[in-house]
Design a protein around this motif. Sequence first.
Motif, mmCIF file in Angstrom:
data_model
loop_
_atom_site.group_PDB
_atom_site.id
_atom_site.type_symbol
_atom_site.label_atom_id
_atom_site.label_comp_id
_atom_site.label_asym_id
_atom_site.label_seq_id
_atom_site.Cartn_x
_atom_site.Cartn_y
_atom_site.Cartn_z
ATOM 1 N N PHE A 1 10.633 5.663 4.964
ATOM 2 C CA PHE A 1 9.354 5.498 4.197
ATOM 3 C C PHE A 1 9.484 4.663 2.991
ATOM 4 C CE2 PHE A 1 6.198 6.545 1.285
ATOM 5 C CZ PHE A 1 4.958 7.042 1.943
ATOM 6 N N ALA A 2 10.604 4.625 2.077
ATOM 7 C CA ALA A 2 10.688 3.558 1.170
ATOM 8 C C ALA A 2 10.591 2.351 1.659
ATOM 9 C CB ALA A 2 11.674 4.256 0.146
ATOM 10 N N ASN A 3 11.459 2.143 2.482
ATOM 11 C CA ASN A 3 11.834 0.777 3.103
ATOM 12 C C ASN A 3 10.476 0.059 3.980
ATOM 13 O OD1 ASN A 3 13.659 -1.452 3.970
ATOM 14 N ND2 ASN A 3 13.343 -0.711 6.016
ATOM 15 N N LEU B 1 -0.467 -3.867 6.326
ATOM 16 C CA LEU B 1 -0.858 -2.890 5.516
ATOM 17 C C LEU B 1 -1.293 -3.459 4.063
ATOM 18 C CD1 LEU B 1 -1.247 0.105 6.325
ATOM 19 C CD2 LEU B 1 0.886 0.889 4.937
ATOM 20 N N ALA B 2 -0.211 -4.221 3.506
ATOM 21 C CA ALA B 2 -0.882 -4.907 2.376
ATOM 22 C C ALA B 2 -1.839 -5.675 2.368
ATOM 23 C CB ALA B 2 0.449 -5.635 1.829
ATOM 24 N N SER B 3 -2.122 -6.491 3.464
ATOM 25 C CA SER B 3 -3.063 -7.405 3.930
ATOM 26 C C SER B 3 -4.645 -6.388 3.728
ATOM 27 C CB SER B 3 -3.062 -8.098 4.997
ATOM 28 O OG SER B 3 -1.788 -8.948 5.101
ATOM 29 N N MET B 4 -4.439 -5.166 4.377
ATOM 30 C CA MET B 4 -5.454 -4.535 4.354
ATOM 31 C C MET B 4 -6.086 -3.998 3.061
ATOM 32 S SD MET B 4 -4.661 -2.061 7.728
ATOM 33 C CE MET B 4 -6.204 -1.287 7.893
ATOM 34 N N VAL B 5 -5.028 -3.771 2.215
ATOM 35 C CA VAL B 5 -5.559 -3.345 0.728
ATOM 36 C C VAL B 5 -6.065 -4.531 0.343
ATOM 37 C CG1 VAL B 5 -4.611 -2.626 -1.318
ATOM 38 C CG2 VAL B 5 -3.539 -1.798 0.948
ATOM 39 N N LEU B 6 -5.621 -5.715 0.279
ATOM 40 C CA LEU B 6 -6.250 -6.833 -0.378
ATOM 41 C C LEU B 6 -7.463 -7.359 0.121
ATOM 42 C CD1 LEU B 6 -2.753 -9.324 -0.380
ATOM 43 C CD2 LEU B 6 -3.907 -7.946 -2.226
ATOM 44 N N ASN C 1 6.233 -3.855 3.024
ATOM 45 C CA ASN C 1 4.711 -4.092 2.975
ATOM 46 C C ASN C 1 4.235 -4.577 1.582
ATOM 47 O OD1 ASN C 1 3.333 -3.863 5.865
ATOM 48 N ND2 ASN C 1 4.635 -2.260 5.643
ATOM 49 N N LYS C 2 5.524 -4.720 0.648
ATOM 50 C CA LYS C 2 5.283 -5.133 -0.704
ATOM 51 C C LYS C 2 4.161 -4.106 -1.465
ATOM 52 C CE LYS C 2 5.471 -10.069 0.681
ATOM 53 N NZ LYS C 2 4.839 -11.148 0.526
ATOM 54 N N LEU C 3 4.703 -2.670 -1.153
ATOM 55 C CA LEU C 3 3.802 -1.766 -1.855
ATOM 56 C C LEU C 3 4.977 -0.822 -2.328
ATOM 57 C CD1 LEU C 3 1.250 -0.995 0.789
ATOM 58 C CD2 LEU C 3 0.686 -1.924 -1.207
ATOM 59 N N SER C 4 4.619 -0.303 -3.551
ATOM 60 C CA SER C 4 5.393 0.981 -3.958
ATOM 61 C C SER C 4 5.173 2.232 -3.104
ATOM 62 C CB SER C 4 5.000 1.297 -5.347
ATOM 63 O OG SER C 4 3.703 2.073 -5.727
ATOM 64 N N GLU C 5 6.025 3.062 -3.231
ATOM 65 C CA GLU C 5 5.753 4.490 -2.286
ATOM 66 C C GLU C 5 4.456 5.041 -2.704
ATOM 67 O OE1 GLU C 5 9.181 6.981 -1.488
ATOM 68 O OE2 GLU C 5 10.562 5.540 -2.521
ATOM 69 N N ALA C 6 3.877 5.105 -3.986
ATOM 70 C CA ALA C 6 2.789 5.541 -4.532
ATOM 71 C C ALA C 6 1.830 4.949 -3.872
ATOM 72 C CB ALA C 6 2.750 5.619 -5.935
ATOM 73 N N GLN C 7 1.743 3.572 -3.981
ATOM 74 C CA GLN C 7 0.593 2.625 -3.249
ATOM 75 C C GLN C 7 0.604 2.819 -1.965
ATOM 76 O OE1 GLN C 7 2.198 -1.197 -4.969
ATOM 77 N NE2 GLN C 7 0.647 -1.314 -6.396
ATOM 78 N N LEU C 8 1.596 2.804 -1.180
ATOM 79 C CA LEU C 8 1.544 3.353 0.227
ATOM 80 C C LEU C 8 0.818 4.658 0.609
ATOM 81 C CD1 LEU C 8 2.223 2.467 3.455
ATOM 82 C CD2 LEU C 8 4.374 3.517 2.938
ATOM 83 N N GLY C 9 1.249 5.852 -0.313
ATOM 84 C CA GLY C 9 0.847 7.016 -0.119
ATOM 85 C C GLY C 9 -0.832 6.858 -0.254
ATOM 86 N N GLN C 10 -1.282 6.193 -1.227
ATOM 87 C CA GLN C 10 -2.836 5.865 -1.774
ATOM 88 C C GLN C 10 -3.546 5.265 -0.591
ATOM 89 O OE1 GLN C 10 -3.535 3.479 -5.423
ATOM 90 N NE2 GLN C 10 -5.440 4.414 -5.480
ATOM 91 N N VAL C 11 -2.896 4.287 0.163
ATOM 92 C CA VAL C 11 -3.641 3.726 1.208
ATOM 93 C C VAL C 11 -3.718 4.696 2.320
ATOM 94 C CG1 VAL C 11 -3.226 2.094 3.245
ATOM 95 C CG2 VAL C 11 -2.573 1.245 0.483
ATOM 96 N N PHE C 12 -2.924 5.337 2.556
ATOM 97 C CA PHE C 12 -2.937 6.416 3.453
ATOM 98 C C PHE C 12 -4.108 7.324 3.226
ATOM 99 C CE2 PHE C 12 1.553 5.827 4.706
ATOM 100 C CZ PHE C 12 1.220 5.075 6.134
#
Length: 310
Positions: A100-102, A12-17, A107-118
């Motif tokens: 969810f937090a784990n 998931l982190a790779s997709m963002v980058l 994926n080296k993201l904060s919970e807010a960043q993960l929510g933004q990706v979704f």
Amino acid sequence: MTLKRIFASSALASMVLLGSVSLSAVVTDQAVAATQIRVVVNKEAVTSYQVQLRQAFLKLRRSPATAEAATNELIDEVIKRQEMRRRGVSVPDAAVDAAFANFAKQNKLSEAQLGQVFSQAGFTAAGFKEYIRVQMGWGQVVRMNTQQAERLSEQDVVQRMLQQGGKKPSTTEYMLQQVIFVVPEGSAKERRTGEANSMRQRFRSCNETVQLAQGLRDVTVRDLGRITQPELPPRWKDEVSRLSTGGTTRPQVTERGVEFIAVCSARNVSDDRAAQLVYQAQDLESLSQNAEPDAALLKRLRDAATIVRR
């Protein structure tokens, strides 16, 4: 399926980058307004909006994201939820939030960043949390079903012992205590985890646990009684099995708050009940390694379900 198998590590982190998540995929209010019922599963509806969200989720997982694939996965999910309700299995919000937090952390993201990706991908953090809830609950359902199917009779136990020369297997029997640090709404779990670790450092024996807890706020101590090694809950099993008398597990965030388990005593037992539990645990482990009990159960439930496509 476990959460670890949903995505490859750091995918998931790779997709963002790499910028592979498109802002143009955001689901609009118009899509919600135009939603239609696509399937009815045992009188429970699956809508076109849910299908659209699931297609976006499948894309994130780099799986075929056709409407048919999304619909089939949602049908399975409805069936799993219905079976969870039938068996009285529920997964508390605290356990889902912790998972969810784990996942975000892995994926080296904060919970807010993960929510933004979704959100950018046309999916939602709430949708992923519900997916987590079903995965966790379905795992409990499968274990319950497998244990029921693999329960051994006294005759089975005797026959197994005769096959092994008449020797009864042995296992460890524990006397356990559960220490729960309640997390009030709005409070930080990290602070309570720190308090739990502080209490663990001062722990010496189960005779002193209540006294240690008296000076702390919202702490509950429960005697769990005698539990054999095969009966230990999966969440605690590996860690408790490595402990001796006077040891404690690391704190975990659960549906009850932040808790740890203390080992009051541990002794070796070898009787008919121990033999039954050991043989049953061996059978369950063998089954899990050589079969897909979750797939078999899901197929049986799906075959029995009333599924109407529109």
